[in-house]
Motif scaffolding. Sequence first.
Motif, PDB file in Angstrom:
ATOM      1  N   LYS A  31      59.390  80.124  56.401  1.00 17.74           N
ATOM      2  CA  LYS A  31      59.011  78.828  56.935  1.00 17.74           C
ATOM      3  C   LYS A  31      60.161  78.256  57.733  1.00 17.74           C
ATOM      4  O   LYS A  31      61.321  78.554  57.493  1.00 17.74           O
ATOM      5  CB  LYS A  31      58.675  77.864  55.786  1.00 17.74           C
ATOM      6  N   SER A  35      60.539  72.903  55.935  1.00 15.90           N
ATOM      7  CA  SER A  35      59.120  72.946  55.613  1.00 15.90           C
ATOM      8  C   SER A  35      58.848  73.057  54.123  1.00 15.90           C
ATOM      9  O   SER A  35      57.713  73.048  53.695  1.00 15.90           O
ATOM     10  CB  SER A  35      58.442  74.111  56.355  1.00 15.90           C
ATOM     11  N   ASP A  36      59.915  73.171  53.310  1.00 17.62           N
ATOM     12  CA  ASP A  36      59.733  73.178  51.866  1.00 17.62           C
ATOM     13  C   ASP A  36      59.842  71.769  51.292  1.00 17.62           C
ATOM     14  O   ASP A  36      59.907  71.586  50.082  1.00 17.62           O
ATOM     15  CB  ASP A  36      60.763  74.092  51.201  1.00 17.62           C
ATOM     16  N   GLY A  37      59.853  70.776  52.156  1.00 17.33           N
ATOM     17  CA  GLY A  37      59.892  69.392  51.708  1.00 17.33           C
ATOM     18  C   GLY A  37      61.224  68.752  52.030  1.00 17.33           C
ATOM     19  O   GLY A  37      61.898  69.100  52.997  1.00 17.33           O
ATOM     20  N   LEU A  42      58.606  65.587  59.688  1.00 15.72           N
ATOM     21  CA  LEU A  42      57.398  66.400  59.779  1.00 15.72           C
ATOM     22  C   LEU A  42      56.862  66.264  61.195  1.00 15.72           C
ATOM     23  O   LEU A  42      56.495  65.173  61.631  1.00 15.72           O
ATOM     24  CB  LEU A  42      56.353  65.921  58.774  1.00 15.72           C
ATOM     25  N   ASP A  91      55.127  71.645  62.570  1.00 14.19           N
ATOM     26  CA  ASP A  91      54.792  71.879  61.165  1.00 14.19           C
ATOM     27  C   ASP A  91      53.301  71.847  60.893  1.00 14.19           C
ATOM     28  O   ASP A  91      52.830  72.418  59.900  1.00 14.19           O
ATOM     29  CB  ASP A  91      55.465  70.815  60.294  1.00 14.19           C
ATOM     30  N   ASP A 244      51.764  76.838  54.024  1.00 13.18           N
ATOM     31  CA  ASP A 244      52.460  75.553  54.096  1.00 13.18           C
ATOM     32  C   ASP A 244      51.642  74.407  53.515  1.00 13.18           C
ATOM     33  O   ASP A 244      52.050  73.245  53.601  1.00 13.18           O
ATOM     34  CB  ASP A 244      52.805  75.220  55.554  1.00 13.18           C
ATOM     35  N   GLU A 245      50.493  74.728  52.905  1.00 10.87           N
ATOM     36  CA  GLU A 245      49.614  73.675  52.385  1.00 10.87           C
ATOM     37  C   GLU A 245      50.291  72.823  51.305  1.00 10.87           C
ATOM     38  O   GLU A 245      49.952  71.647  51.134  1.00 10.87           O
ATOM     39  CB  GLU A 245      48.333  74.272  51.795  1.00 10.87           C
ATOM     40  N   ASP A 246      51.238  73.413  50.552  1.00 10.74           N
ATOM     41  CA  ASP A 246      51.859  72.715  49.434  1.00 10.74           C
ATOM     42  C   ASP A 246      53.154  72.006  49.810  1.00 10.74           C
ATOM     43  O   ASP A 246      53.851  71.471  48.933  1.00 10.74           O
ATOM     44  CB  ASP A 246      52.132  73.695  48.288  1.00 10.74           C
ATOM     45  N   ASP A 247      53.498  71.992  51.091  1.00  8.67           N
ATOM     46  CA  ASP A 247      54.653  71.233  51.556  1.00  8.67           C
ATOM     47  C   ASP A 247      54.456  69.770  51.141  1.00  8.67           C
ATOM     48  O   ASP A 247      53.446  69.158  51.477  1.00  8.67           O
ATOM     49  CB  ASP A 247      54.742  71.351  53.080  1.00  8.67           C
ATOM     50  N   ARG A 249      55.590  67.076  52.224  1.00 13.15           N
ATOM     51  CA  ARG A 249      55.404  66.175  53.369  1.00 13.15           C
ATOM     52  C   ARG A 249      53.962  66.230  53.868  1.00 13.15           C
ATOM     53  O   ARG A 249      53.392  65.209  54.272  1.00 13.15           O
ATOM     54  CB  ARG A 249      56.368  66.551  54.490  1.00 13.15           C
ATOM     55  N   ILE A 250      53.361  67.420  53.832  1.00 13.21           N
ATOM     56  CA  ILE A 250      51.956  67.563  54.225  1.00 13.21           C
ATOM     57  C   ILE A 250      51.070  66.794  53.255  1.00 13.21           C
ATOM     58  O   ILE A 250      50.107  66.124  53.659  1.00 13.21           O
ATOM     59  CB  ILE A 250      51.562  69.053  54.256  1.00 13.21           C
TER      60      ILE A 250
END
Length: 283
Positions: A31, A35-37, A42, A91, A244-247, A249-250
Amino acid sequence: MVRTTTLTAALAATAALTLGLTACGTASDPKPSGSDGGDAALTVAASATPHAEILEYVRDNLAEEAGLDLDVKVFNDYVLPNTATESGDVDANYFQHRPYLDDFNAKNGTHIVPVVDVHLEPLGLYSESARALADIGPGDTVAIPNDTTNGGRALKLLDTHALIELKDGAGQDATLADIADRKGLTFKELEAATLPRALGEVDAAVINGNYAIEAGLNPEKDAFAREAAEGNPYANFLAVKEGDEDDPRIGKLAELLNSAEVRAFIEDEYQGSVVPAFGAPRD
């Protein structure tokens, strides 16, 4: 911090090269940084209207309190937001519906997935020369979007209002070859973004809601025919590259996009031209 960047077709060649280098990657590719938070901004690619406007409302009114640093990048087509998301240049993106995404992924080897539905833009039939739906008939030329899903969607709209007759079983990906009876109409397939500008060259055009709004058209008032909102599969959603669904920020952005504040903004700002369609994306 207010940051909105407009990317035009001048970046198309660069994006195409990027896609060529990344389309063979998988969801297990590393990533991009942040992108891991954490506190990284974002970056979300979006069409100008209404997508970027909705994101800008979130950024300016809701994001800071939620601990989200949101950067909005505006794109003027339906290809670059997905290729930029696939390559990691952004992102996430917010501009498309499920039928379009499924078709895009299949054709381009990309791995984009929906996160949360936000709104619906009813597709509409417009004309500068006709005064009513009944004025459109044999000998007239109707322009429709040239991409697979929106083209089929346009044909369904024309069929629903008896301007054409589709063959039995023609689905949401119907093409001109699926028309059983054109009823004297001629069709011109054009890129969706150019359809408002083509209104002076054709007798009528089926235009996506966001491009209609950008051109000063009101889908609720100016369209001779308009899609129904209830049960419509074309809700527009926030999307990311698979994995990346579990980021975190997302997750924050998804929650804000489905908030009561955003619902009120959409209803007040667009007066039926854009309709809230919150919830989990359809399969």
